[in-house]
Design a protein around this motif. Structure first.
Motif, PDB file in Angstrom:
ATOM      1  N   ARG A 297       0.885  -1.205  -0.011  1.00 25.40           N
ATOM      2  CA  ARG A 297      -0.031   0.072  -0.021  1.00 25.40           C
ATOM      3  C   ARG A 297       0.801   1.337  -0.020  1.00 25.40           C
ATOM      4  N   ARG A 300       2.370   1.653  -3.290  1.00 22.91           N
ATOM      5  CA  ARG A 300       1.170   2.317  -4.322  1.00 22.91           C
ATOM      6  C   ARG A 300       0.770   3.447  -4.236  1.00 22.91           C
ATOM      7  N   GLY A 301       0.762   4.051  -2.890  1.00 25.96           N
ATOM      8  CA  GLY A 301       0.443   5.531  -2.560  1.00 25.96           C
ATOM      9  C   GLY A 301       1.676   6.236  -2.800  1.00 25.96           C
ATOM     10  N   SER A 303       3.780   5.882  -5.177  1.00 19.70           N
ATOM     11  CA  SER A 303       3.816   5.632  -6.939  1.00 19.70           C
ATOM     12  C   SER A 303       2.596   6.879  -7.312  1.00 19.70           C
ATOM     13  N   GLN A 304       1.294   6.661  -6.589  1.00 27.01           N
ATOM     14  CA  GLN A 304       0.250   7.587  -7.180  1.00 27.01           C
ATOM     15  C   GLN A 304       0.518   8.975  -6.757  1.00 27.01           C
ATOM     16  N   ALA A 305       1.185   9.213  -5.684  1.00 28.49           N
ATOM     17  CA  ALA A 305       1.551  10.631  -5.450  1.00 28.49           C
ATOM     18  C   ALA A 305       2.348  11.313  -6.285  1.00 28.49           C
ATOM     19  N   GLN A 307       2.748  10.464  -9.406  1.00 25.16           N
ATOM     20  CA  GLN A 307       2.279  10.533 -10.769  1.00 25.16           C
ATOM     21  C   GLN A 307       1.390  11.553 -10.825  1.00 25.16           C
ATOM     22  N   GLN A 308       0.568  11.776  -9.514  1.00 19.95           N
ATOM     23  CA  GLN A 308      -0.260  12.994  -9.655  1.00 19.95           C
ATOM     24  C   GLN A 308       0.287  14.413  -9.762  1.00 19.95           C
ATOM     25  N   GLN A 311       1.832  14.794 -13.155  1.00 15.17           N
ATOM     26  CA  GLN A 311       0.730  15.546 -14.080  1.00 15.17           C
ATOM     27  C   GLN A 311       0.346  16.643 -13.650  1.00 15.17           C
TER      28      GLN A 311
END
Length: 515
Positions: A297, A300-301, A303-305, A307-308, A311
């Motif tokens: 988790r 994943r968190g 990586s998502q942070a 990526q966001q 962007q």
């Protein structure tokens, strides 16, 4: 019959008075022997009345029913062997021997064994103790200590030969292996309560990090049984020892339906000894799976942070201008101001020179001198009209102040003129530095055609006449020849210059003139 007790004749023994005489001690001894020989060892059932423990350690109490009272005594050395200590109001069955105490003409019973008369009496006693301990606050939730999540050392108070310790060790080995210290005790009978109490207190007296390390958690365990078998864990000393333990304590006495006093004073109650082991440690495999899940988790968190944010950065970068366009406007302003700077410096110096001349005109020494003379004349006229000496002295003082003021004014004026002259000289030097004359002095020249400056060969070829300005003068080129305008120079005829051209070209290596 009355003759037997006839004492009318003094000094003669009465008829029938030949029975043996006993001393008080003899009759007391006979009664004691009769009681002990007749009854021997007996069992008596009744309710405990007054209970008194003497300073010597002996225990005195009464056993009574609805009509009679029997005094009982348990000597100091017999108290430790009692399975139940008599308490007032408790219905018991006492076992011992009848004896007499001749000194006071009393008989009593020496009791060496006490048993509770029935389960109802035991439950009544248990309820009484429970209310007493609850009133003291030993059952309060706020005084209970949380269990450690993963204890390093676990202390177990139980019988070393029963199935309980094997169940606990087996469950710990399956869930999360830990170090275990076993304190062997009797789990029923008269020795149960004191041994369990000493075990709990002994674990608490251990030194952390010592040769025998202090446990982080204590488990008091026993298998199921009748209330009489579990009664040792209902003793007040055991309950108080569990409440006073600084180490978190789990009680696992009996089965799930069994309840003892230690369950209320312990920090956590387990329905069975196996459940106590499950409460003591988590499942290692579950913990490892949870850690891996949390790690996944986290990845994943993260990586998502990232990526966001990437962007978001791209979105913001599209709205921002190009880096090169950010410098266009400042670069243009810089060019405009750099073109205006020489003329602005010249204009500033000229304006300051005019301002200096204008102000200097009103500050000439002759003007100041005439002003001082005029004021001095006015002062002398005023002094002539005033006769008293004090006024004259005051006027003379003011006259001196006026002269000092005039001197200071002259000095300030000279200093200001000198400062402005220095500023003017500095501006003139800066003007000379920025002037193109300094560039000509380094060997450069300016080519003009009328008012226009010629900077290319094409423009020079198409011009009607050219004027080349050097540091020491100007040189004109026309269709009829060249005329020098240098200071102190004489004009050279065109023919002579034309005749000199081949020689100069030969001297310069055959390179012709640009013009």
């Amino acid at each position: 019959m009355s003759d037997l007790f006839d004492d009318s004749v003094p000094g003669q023994p009465a008829v029938g008075q030949n029975a043996p005489e006993f001393s008080v001690s003899e009759i007391s001894g006979e009664i004691k022997r009769t009681l002990e020989g007749t009854f021997g060892r007996i069992r008596v059932r009744g309710e405990v009345g007054r209970v008194f423990k003497a300073r010597s350690g002996h225990l005195y109490y009464d056993i009574k029913d609805d009509r009679s009272v029997l005094a009982c005594t348990t000597w100091k050395g017999q108290i430790s062997s009692l399975s139940v200590v008599p308490e007032e109001g408790l219905e018991v069955i006492v076992t011992g021997r009848l004896t007499a105490f001749g000194a006071q003409s009393k008989y009593n019973m020496n009791v060496d064994e006490v048993a509770v008369a029935g389960q109802g009496a035991l439950m009544a006693l248990l309820e009484k103790r429970k209310k007493q301990l609850e009133a003291e606050g030993l059952f309060a939730l706020e005084r209970k200590t949380p269990l450690p999540y993963l204890p390093q050392i676990i202390g177990v108070v139980t019988s070393p030969s029963g199935a309980v310790i094997r169940d606990i060790l087996h469950r710990l080995r399956e869930r999360f292996p830990r170090k275990v210290l076993v304190w062997p005790v009797a789990v029923q009978g008269p020795n149960c309560a004191p041994e369990v109490t000493r075990a709990i207190e002994g674990f608490n007296r251990m030194t952390p990090g010592g040769a025998l390390p202090r446990p982080d958690l204590i488990i008091v365990a026993r298998g199921g049984g009748a209330i009489e078998d579990l009664w040792g864990f209902n003793e007040e000393v055991v309950a108080r020892a569990a409440a006073a333990s600084d180490i978190p304590l789990i009680s696992a006495v009996g089965h799930e339906t069994d309840t003892t006093l230690i369950d209320f004073t312990s920090d956590k109650r387990a329905p069975t000894p196996t459940a106590a082991a499950e409460l003591a440690v988590p499942v290692r495999l579950d913990l490892m799976a949870w850690v891996e899940e949390q790690g996944a988790r986290l990845m994943r968190g993260s990586s998502q942070a990232v990526q966001q944010r990437r962007q978001r950065l791209n979105d913001l970068s599209r709205a921002m201008p190009r880096p090169e366009s950010l410098l266009d406007s400042p670069r243009q302003r810089f060019d405009r101001w750099s073109e205006k700077l020489p003329q602005a410096l010249i204009t500033g110096v000229q304006n300051r020179r005019v301002e200096l001349g204008r102000k200097a005109a009103g500050l000439r020494p002759a003007t100041l001198h005439s002003l001082v003379q005029r004021r001095r004349g006015m002062l002398e006229t005023a002094l002539a009209k005033l006769s008293p000496f004090p006024i004259a002295r005051e006027v003379m003082r003011q006259k001196g102040d006026l002269e000092k003021l005039a001197i200071r004014l002259h000095a300030a004026q000279d200093l200001r003129i000198e400062r402005q002259r220095q500023q003017l000289d500095a501006a003139g030097r800066q003007l000379d530095i920025l002037s193109y004359k300094a560039t000509l002095a380094r060997g450069y020249a300016v080519v003009r055609s009328g008012e226009d400056i010629i900077t290319t060969r094409v423009a020079a070829a198409s011009a009607q006449a050219l004027s080349i300005e050097f540091a020491d003068g100007a040189f004109d080129l026309a269709s009829s020849g060249a005329v020098s305008k240098g200071a102190g120079d004489t004009a050279t005829p065109p023919a002579a210059k034309t005749a000199d051209k081949p020689a100069r070209e030969e001297k310069e290596g055959g390179q012709g003139s640009l013009f």
